[in-house]
Design an enzyme around this catalytic site. Sequence first.
Site, PDB file in Angstrom:
ATOM      1  N   GLY A 152       0.820  -1.220   0.000  1.00 39.42           N
ATOM      2  CA  GLY A 152       0.000   0.000   0.000  1.00 39.42           C
ATOM      3  C   GLY A 152       0.846   1.258   0.000  1.00 39.42           C
ATOM      4  O   GLY A 152       0.566   2.213   0.722  1.00 39.42           O
TER       5      GLY A 152
ATOM      6  N   ARG B 267       0.512   5.703  -1.939  1.00 37.87           N
ATOM      7  CA  ARG B 267       0.065   6.980  -1.362  1.00 37.87           C
ATOM      8  C   ARG B 267       0.102   6.882   0.163  1.00 37.87           C
ATOM      9  O   ARG B 267       0.401   5.822   0.729  1.00 37.87           O
ATOM     10  CB  ARG B 267      -1.345   7.306  -1.839  1.00 37.87           C
ATOM     11  CG  ARG B 267      -2.395   6.359  -1.297  1.00 37.87           C
ATOM     12  CD  ARG B 267      -3.787   6.713  -1.758  1.00 37.87           C
ATOM     13  NE  ARG B 267      -4.758   6.078  -0.911  1.00 37.87           N
ATOM     14  CZ  ARG B 267      -5.947   5.649  -1.311  1.00 37.87           C
ATOM     15  NH1 ARG B 267      -6.304   5.792  -2.568  1.00 37.87           N
ATOM     16  NH2 ARG B 267      -6.781   5.095  -0.455  1.00 37.87           N
TER      17      ARG B 267
ATOM     18  N   ASN C 218       1.581  -2.496   5.500  1.00 37.16           N
ATOM     19  CA  ASN C 218       0.949  -1.193   5.736  1.00 37.16           C
ATOM     20  C   ASN C 218      -0.439  -1.071   5.121  1.00 37.16           C
ATOM     21  O   ASN C 218      -1.293  -0.373   5.662  1.00 37.16           O
ATOM     22  CB  ASN C 218       1.864  -0.100   5.168  1.00 37.16           C
ATOM     23  CG  ASN C 218       1.117   1.210   4.986  1.00 37.16           C
ATOM     24  OD1 ASN C 218       0.903   1.968   5.935  1.00 37.16           O
ATOM     25  ND2 ASN C 218       0.683   1.486   3.755  1.00 37.16           N
TER      26      ASN C 218
ATOM     27  N   TYR D 246     -12.681  -2.875  11.950  1.00 31.39           N
ATOM     28  CA  TYR D 246     -11.331  -2.290  11.825  1.00 31.39           C
ATOM     29  C   TYR D 246     -10.536  -2.509  13.119  1.00 31.39           C
ATOM     30  O   TYR D 246      -9.375  -2.928  13.077  1.00 31.39           O
ATOM     31  CB  TYR D 246     -11.491  -0.795  11.518  1.00 31.39           C
ATOM     32  CG  TYR D 246     -10.216  -0.049  11.261  1.00 31.39           C
ATOM     33  CD1 TYR D 246      -9.520  -0.192  10.053  1.00 31.39           C
ATOM     34  CD2 TYR D 246      -9.697   0.830  12.212  1.00 31.39           C
ATOM     35  CE1 TYR D 246      -8.348   0.521   9.813  1.00 31.39           C
ATOM     36  CE2 TYR D 246      -8.535   1.544  11.968  1.00 31.39           C
ATOM     37  CZ  TYR D 246      -7.862   1.390  10.770  1.00 31.39           C
ATOM     38  OH  TYR D 246      -6.704   2.106  10.533  1.00 31.39           O
ATOM     39  N   ALA D 247     -11.172  -2.236  14.268  1.00 30.46           N
ATOM     40  CA  ALA D 247     -10.487  -2.408  15.554  1.00 30.46           C
ATOM     41  C   ALA D 247     -10.085  -3.866  15.761  1.00 30.46           C
ATOM     42  O   ALA D 247      -8.979  -4.158  16.236  1.00 30.46           O
ATOM     43  CB  ALA D 247     -11.396  -1.942  16.691  1.00 30.46           C
TER      44      ALA D 247
ATOM     45  N   LYS E  56      -7.040  -4.668  13.635  1.00 30.78           N
ATOM     46  CA  LYS E  56      -5.792  -4.067  14.121  1.00 30.78           C
ATOM     47  C   LYS E  56      -5.343  -4.705  15.437  1.00 30.78           C
ATOM     48  O   LYS E  56      -4.149  -4.882  15.676  1.00 30.78           O
ATOM     49  CB  LYS E  56      -5.957  -2.550  14.268  1.00 30.78           C
ATOM     50  CG  LYS E  56      -6.229  -1.826  12.934  1.00 30.78           C
ATOM     51  CD  LYS E  56      -5.131  -2.062  11.903  1.00 30.78           C
ATOM     52  CE  LYS E  56      -5.252  -1.139  10.706  1.00 30.78           C
ATOM     53  NZ  LYS E  56      -4.176  -1.325   9.725  1.00 30.78           N
TER      54      LYS E  56
END
Length: 244
Positions: A14, A17, A87, A152-153, A156
């Site tokens: 990733g 950008r 990433n 998402y949490a 991660k």
Amino acid sequence: MNIDLSGRSAIVTGSTRGIGRGIAELLSDCGANVAIVGRDPATAEMVASTMKSAKGFGCDITDSEAVTGLIGEVEKTFGAVDILVNNAGITRDNLLMRLKDEDWDAVLNANLKAAFVATRVVTRGMMKRRWGRVINVASVVGLIGNKGQANYAASKAGLIGFTKSVAKELASRNILANVVAPGFIETDMTAALTPEARDALSKQIPLERLGKPADIAGTVAFLASEYAAYITGQVFVVDGGMVM
Ligand code: NAI
């Protein structure tokens, strides 16, 4: 302190950008050969052409076969992969009651499974060479949770548990695995914030500003360097002091 990564090769997923690009730029400035990875090979090549010693590769990191192929190609191009920075990541935010199975799977696949697959493949060569660095980009949300970001949490937080396990498993082969957990960083991911939301956010951050990709890149470059030779299984929160 001068970080010298010459002779090392890195993959940053990733990296066309945002934070990934910032990491790739700094690793390349420190002398590493860097594989710029994005979904579109032409964009990856274009971004790579702006850096000292980089090459662009197209790969959808949620496609396990493609990731295996990518790592083989990078090894052929640079001779080895010494540093892997997982990433690439996505969000599909919604409140729990509205979160669809597809939103859960997409986020877990991109943010967690892809890192597992890339790490499994890349550490094979690292084990033979008795040197490797795996640096996973998580988020402070993986530590403290967030409304509307259960998927998402979870991804991660999963990345943090995964990293600690890899750190324990591969330490004897001199492969170090660590996590960088950013707070709010100015990228496309946070570009949708209104000026008011941005101001409100900045007030919760002791350093009173959102971070920049370069703020994350500095920690990643340090972790990739010899200065971090005695650090593994750790989570580095880079968030202007927001979570402490
Ligand atoms: P971004 O959205 O600007 O960039 C993400 C990059 O990952 C893009 O280049 C995108 O093309 C790539 N990517 C996504 N899915 C992919 C796939 N399936 N195959 C190949 N490439 C794929 O995001 P940003 O902000 O630069 O975030 C980078 C990492 O940092 C992510 O893991 C994100 O979760 C994490 N992070 C970002 C924060 C922020 O405030 N921006 C805060 C905390 C963590």
